[in-house]
Design an enzyme around this catalytic site. Structure first.
Site, short mmCIF file in Angstrom:
data_model
loop_
_atom_site.label_atom_id
_atom_site.label_comp_id
_atom_site.label_asym_id
_atom_site.label_seq_id
_atom_site.Cartn_x
_atom_site.Cartn_y
_atom_site.Cartn_z
N ASP A 125 41.04 -4.63 7.69
CA ASP A 125 41.76 -4.46 8.95
C ASP A 125 42.61 -5.69 9.30
OD1 ASP A 125 40.64 -1.97 9.31
OD2 ASP A 125 39.16 -2.61 10.78
N LYS A 170 35.14 -3.21 4.30
CA LYS A 170 34.73 -4.52 4.79
C LYS A 170 33.51 -4.97 3.98
CE LYS A 170 35.93 -3.42 9.63
NZ LYS A 170 35.44 -3.41 11.05
N TYR A 173 30.39 -3.30 4.87
CA TYR A 173 30.27 -1.90 4.46
C TYR A 173 30.33 -1.83 2.94
CZ TYR A 173 31.40 -1.09 9.39
OH TYR A 173 31.41 -1.10 10.76
N ASP A 180 41.25 4.62 6.32
CA ASP A 180 41.89 3.63 7.19
C ASP A 180 42.38 2.42 6.40
OD1 ASP A 180 39.67 5.14 8.18
OD2 ASP A 180 39.67 4.03 10.06
N ARG A 254 42.70 10.90 12.55
CA ARG A 254 43.40 9.62 12.44
C ARG A 254 43.20 8.98 11.06
NH1 ARG A 254 42.54 6.76 17.35
NH2 ARG A 254 41.01 5.26 16.60
N GLY A 257 45.77 10.31 9.15
CA GLY A 257 47.02 9.73 9.65
C GLY A 257 47.30 8.38 9.02
N THR A 379 26.31 -0.75 13.68
CA THR A 379 25.30 -0.79 14.74
C THR A 379 26.00 -0.73 16.09
OG1 THR A 379 23.91 -2.19 13.33
CG2 THR A 379 23.34 -2.07 15.68
#
Length: 414
Positions: A125, A170, A173, A180, A254, A257, A379
Site C-alpha cells: 500500500d 504485506k 499477511y 488491491d 473494489r 476495481g 485483528t
C-alpha cells in the site's frame, strides 16, 4: 543513484510523452487564479473539477485525505492527487499543483526519508503515493523527491514473495496476494522502470511486473463467472482461505476495481514491443466481460459483492463503480477494449450522478455509499464472508471513491 547527462535527457524525453507530461513547473501569471476557499463551487465547472475542489474544501491539506487527523504516508492520498495532476495539466490552475506539492513537502524529508513509512513492514500500500514523488521530481528536479521514490522502489528488492514470485500484500499477511496490491505496486513499479532503468535491468523489471498479473490470473479467476476473488493464500492456512484453492470466498467490487485500474495504468508504461502487453490486454478483456454480466441493468452500477445483487444488505457501491468507469473509458480510448465499452462507462457514470452524487447549497459535491475499508484476516479478524463485506462501514467522500470518480470524469470529459 547517479545519472549521466544522456540519462537525464532520456528521462525528460520520456516524461514529455507519458502521463507525467503534466509535470511542468507552474509559472506565476497575472491572471487571477480561483481559490478553493471560495464560498461556492461553480456548477459550470466539469464534474472532475467540482469533485476535486470539493475534496480540497473538505481536506484543506492533502494529508487529511482519508480523514487522517495527522500527516501519514498512505495510498488514498496518491489516488486523489493523481486526479489533481491531470487537472493541473488540463487547466493550469496552480492550486492543484500546490495541493500535490504540499503533501510531499509535509511527508518527505530533505534526505528522502518519508515520515510514518517503515520499509521493514513490506506493505505494498505504501508504494502508490510514490507516483507523486516521481511527478514532483520531474517538475522540480529536487533530489529529495527522487530519493524518496528510490527508497520506495528499494522495498521491492527484498519484498517477500510467493513461490511463483508474486508479492505478498504485506509482511503481516504471509503467503497472500490481494487484488488491491496490483494497483498499489505495479503502476509505480512500471513508471519507475520506464524512467530510471534501462537495458537488462528494465527488461527484468517489466517481466516481474507482468508476472504479478500472471500469478493472479492463474490462481484467482473463477472459472464459472470470470470474476476474480479478493485474496489468495498460497499456504491455505488462513481461516478465510478455501482449503483446496486458498481463495477467499467472495468477489468484492473494489478489489476488482483496483485490479482493472492497475492493468490500464501499467499499459501506459509497458513498452509497445513487450510480449506482456498482449497478455495484459487479454486479461483485461476477460475481466471486462465478466463485469458486464453482473452490472445492474437499471442503474448501470455495480454491487459491493458483485455477484449477489439481490441479496439482503448488498448495495450499489460508489468506489467500485467509479473504478470500473475509469477502466472501461480509458481502455476504450486506448483501444484495448471495443468502443462499446465507452457506452458502458457512460451509462455507469450517469448512474453514479443520478444515484450516488449529492450537491450542497455551496456547490460542494458528495459521493455517497462508499465502502470505507475491507480486508482479510488481521485483528479483529476479517472473514471475507458475504455478511462481512456488506456490514463494513459505508461513508460519503471516501478518497478511494472520490479519486476514481475524478479520474473517471476526466476520461469521459476528454
Amino acid at each position: 543513484m547517479k545519472f549521466s547527462k544522456l540519462k537525464i535527457l532520456t528521462i525528460a524525453a520520456l516524461a514529455s510523452g507519458l502521463f507525467f507530461s503534466c509535470a511542468q513547473q507552474p509559472k506565476q501569471t497575472n491572471q487571477q487564479v480561483s481559490k478553493v476557499t471560495r464560498q461556492t463551487i461553480s456548477t459550470k465547472l466539469p464534474w472532475s473539477e467540482r469533485m476535486m475542489q470539493s475534496e480540497m474544501k473538505r481536506f484543506p491539506e492533502a494529508w487529511m485525505l482519508d480523514f487522517h487527523k495527522s500527516p501519514k504516508w498512505s495510498y488514498p492520498n496518491g489516488l486523489v492527487l493523481k486526479g489533481a495532476e491531470q487537472l493541473f495539466k488540463k487547466t493550469g490552475k496552480r492550486e492543484y499543483y500546490d495541493y500535490i506539492k504540499a503533501y510531499a513537502d509535509e511527508l518527505v524529508n530533505e534526505d528522502g526519508t518519508i515520515k510514518t513509512y517503515d520499509i521493514n513492514k513490506y506493505n505494498l500500500d505504501m508504494l502508490n503515493s510514490g507516483n507523486v514523488l516521481i511527478y514532483l521530481f520531474l517538475s522540480t528536479k529536487d533530489e529529495k523527491y527522487l530519493k524518496g521514490a528510490q527508497l520506495l522502489r528499494s522495498q521491492l528488492n527484498n519484498h517477500p514473495r510467493t513461490s511463483e514470485g508474486g508479492f505478498w500484500h504485506k509482511k503481516i499477511y504471509p503467503n497472500q496476494m490481494w487484488l488491491d496490491g496490483l494497483y498499489m505496486a505495479e503502476p509505480f513499479y512500471a513508471i519507475y522502470t520506464r524512467l530510471f532503468n534501462e537495458g537488462a535491468e528494465a527488461d527484468k523489471a517489466y517481466t516481474d511486473i507482468v508476472n504479478q498479473f500472471d500469478v493472479i490470473q492463474k490462481h484467482m479467476v473463477d472459472s464459472k463467472t470470470g470474476l476474480l476473488y479478493h485474496g489468495w493464500d498460497e499456504s491455505k492456512e488462513q481461516q478465510w482461505a478455501n482449503k483446496e484453492t486458498g481463495l477467499s470466498p467472495n468477489f468484492w467490487g473494489r478489489a476488482m476495481g483496483w485490479y482493472g485500474m492497475a492493468i490500464v495504468d501499467v499499459l501506459d508504461y509497458l513498452p509497445e514491443n513487450h510480449p506482456g502487453r498482449t497478455k495484459l490486454i487479454g486479461y483485461l478483456k476477460s475481466y471486462s466481460e465478466a463485469l458486464l454480466k453482473v452490472q445492474d441493468t437499471k442503474t448501470g452500477l455495480w454491487y459491493q459483492v458483485l455477484d449477489k445483487g439481490g441479496q439482503k444488505g448488498n448495495y450499489l457501491e460508489a468506489s467500485a463503480s467509479s473504478m470500473f468507469v475509469y477502466t472501461f473509458a480509458k481502455a476504450a480510448r486506448k483501444k484495448y477494449l471495443p468502443t462499446s465499452y465507452k457506452t458502458v462507462a457512460k451509462k455507469a457514470y450517469a448512474g453514479i450522478l443520478k444515484n450516488l452524487i449529492t450537491v450542497e447549497p455551496n456547490g460542494v459535491v458528495n459521493l455517497n455509499k462508499n465502502c470505507a475499508v475491507a480486508g482479510l484476516g488481521g485483528t479483529p479478524y476479517r472473514s471475507g464472508t458475504y455478511d462481512y463485506y456488506v456490514n463494513e462501514e459505508i461513508r460519503s467522500n471516501d478518497p478511494k471513491g472520490t479519486g476514481p470518480f475524478i479520474l473517471a470524469s476526466l476520461e469521459l470529459e476528454k
